[in-house]
Design an enzyme around this catalytic site. Structure first.
Site, PDB file in Angstrom:
ATOM      1  N   THR A 111       0.834  -1.197   0.000  1.00 46.91           N
ATOM      2  CA  THR A 111       0.000   0.000   0.000  1.00 46.91           C
ATOM      3  C   THR A 111       0.871   1.252   0.000  1.00 46.91           C
ATOM      4  O   THR A 111       0.371   2.362   0.022  1.00 46.91           O
ATOM      5  CB  THR A 111      -0.910   0.028   1.250  1.00 46.91           C
ATOM      6  N   SER A 112       2.176   1.045  -0.030  1.00 47.88           N
ATOM      7  CA  SER A 112       3.075   2.190   0.027  1.00 47.88           C
ATOM      8  C   SER A 112       3.227   2.846  -1.346  1.00 47.88           C
ATOM      9  O   SER A 112       3.083   2.196  -2.369  1.00 47.88           O
ATOM     10  CB  SER A 112       4.433   1.709   0.523  1.00 47.88           C
ATOM     11  N   CYS A 113       3.506   4.162  -1.348  1.00 48.50           N
ATOM     12  CA  CYS A 113       3.701   4.873  -2.615  1.00 48.50           C
ATOM     13  C   CYS A 113       5.189   4.985  -2.955  1.00 48.50           C
ATOM     14  O   CYS A 113       5.550   5.540  -3.980  1.00 48.50           O
ATOM     15  CB  CYS A 113       3.099   6.269  -2.551  1.00 48.50           C
ATOM     16  N   ILE A 114       6.043   4.545  -2.062  1.00 49.21           N
ATOM     17  CA  ILE A 114       7.476   4.728  -2.306  1.00 49.21           C
ATOM     18  C   ILE A 114       8.184   3.376  -2.380  1.00 49.21           C
ATOM     19  O   ILE A 114       8.007   2.550  -1.511  1.00 49.21           O
ATOM     20  CB  ILE A 114       8.141   5.582  -1.188  1.00 49.21           C
TER      21      ILE A 114
END
Lengths: 176, 104
Positions: free
Chosen positions: B101-104
């Protein structure tokens, strides 16, 4: 007949995932540069071919001297609030040192979310195969040279060359 | 959604995009099969990354490619080489953990 038609339509729908993004960063505030970096890195992580073009004040995001000390504007920014959500008075934002302090705080909060400093973010993008370019016109205007830029910058190119990189029918140009 | 893995004949619960819903149902055979579907042949290095991801997920830590890059197992560049075009997405899928779910 209608159902048949509906069924045929369903079959025809084909997903066309994005194959390439070309992102332009023309502004040099902390949030503008990070918007570009997050979108570029996100695209690389999704396996999308990624080109990033830094121009005008956006060049601060790839200039060695400036890239890790970007500021966010504390004046003229209606969304700026103090911790706790109290509005941030514009006059306070104009005091010497306030912008530096606020920007430092923002960077600290970003670090807590595992958002890297700009130089490391650029490395992450190129590690995944993304390519970073600087705009020739802006480089000339700000009297910069290739050696002033991050080592992750591939080349200094013209806008014409940039458009050449944007070929392909599943390509999007994003201006942050 | 239930998915049956051919080689192992195990039935596991997966999400719509093929991520295992219960990470305890995972085993190495399943990992090999998911990797095969993604066109990846797993090596020991892949498993080092996979085990790291599983450990961190069990510890409820959020995963980012930056964190994997700092784990001492692989650099970010190597992570991209191991899991081309999906350093976190594909590695998570093979590791049997939820979609990142991380954007990075």
């Amino acid at each position: 007949m209608e159902t048949q038609e509906a069924n045929t339509k369903k079959v025809v729908v084909e997903k066309k995932p994005l194959e390439k993004v070309c992102i332009i960063c023309a502004k040099g505030s902390l949030e503008d540069v990070y918007a570009t970096l997050v979108m570029a890195n996100g695209a690389v992580m999704e396996g999308i071919e990624t080109n990033v073009f830094f121009t005008f004040f956006g060049l601060d995001g790839i200039t060695k001297k400036q890239m890790n000390r970007l500021h966010t504007a504390t004046t003229g920014n209606p969304a700026m609030r103090m911790p706790g959500g109290i509005p941030f008075p514009t006059m306070l934002g104009g005091l010497p040192g306030v912008e530096t302090a606020v920007s430092g705080m923002m960077r600290k909060q970003m670090e807590e979310l595992d958002m890297p400093p700009v130089d490391e973010f650029l490395e992450m993008i190129t590690a995944g195969g993304g390519t970073i370019y600087a705009c020739k016109l802006a480089i000339d205007m700000f009297k910069l040279e290739k050696k002033d830029l991050s080592d992750e910058v591939e080349d200094i190119i013209t806008i014409g060359q940039f458009y050449e990189l944007c070929d392909g029918d599943r390509t999007q140009i994003i201006f942050t | 959604m239930i998915k049956t893995f051919c080689k192992t004949q195990v039935e596991v619960k997966v999400s719509e995009d093929g991520y295992l819903e219960d990470m305890s149902q995972w085993n190495e055979e399943i990992a090999h099969e998911i990797a095969g579907e993604l066109g990846i042949e797993l090596t020991d290095k892949h498993f080092e990354v996979i085990n790291y991801l599983r450990e961190k997920t069990e510890a409820k830590e959020a995963l980012t490619i930056r964190k994997v890059g700092k784990s001492g197992i692989v650099s970010i560049k190597e992570l991209y080489q191991l899991f081309p075009k999906g350093p976190l997405k594909f590695s998570s899928k093979i590791a049997g953990i939820p979609k990142p779910t991380s954007c990075i």
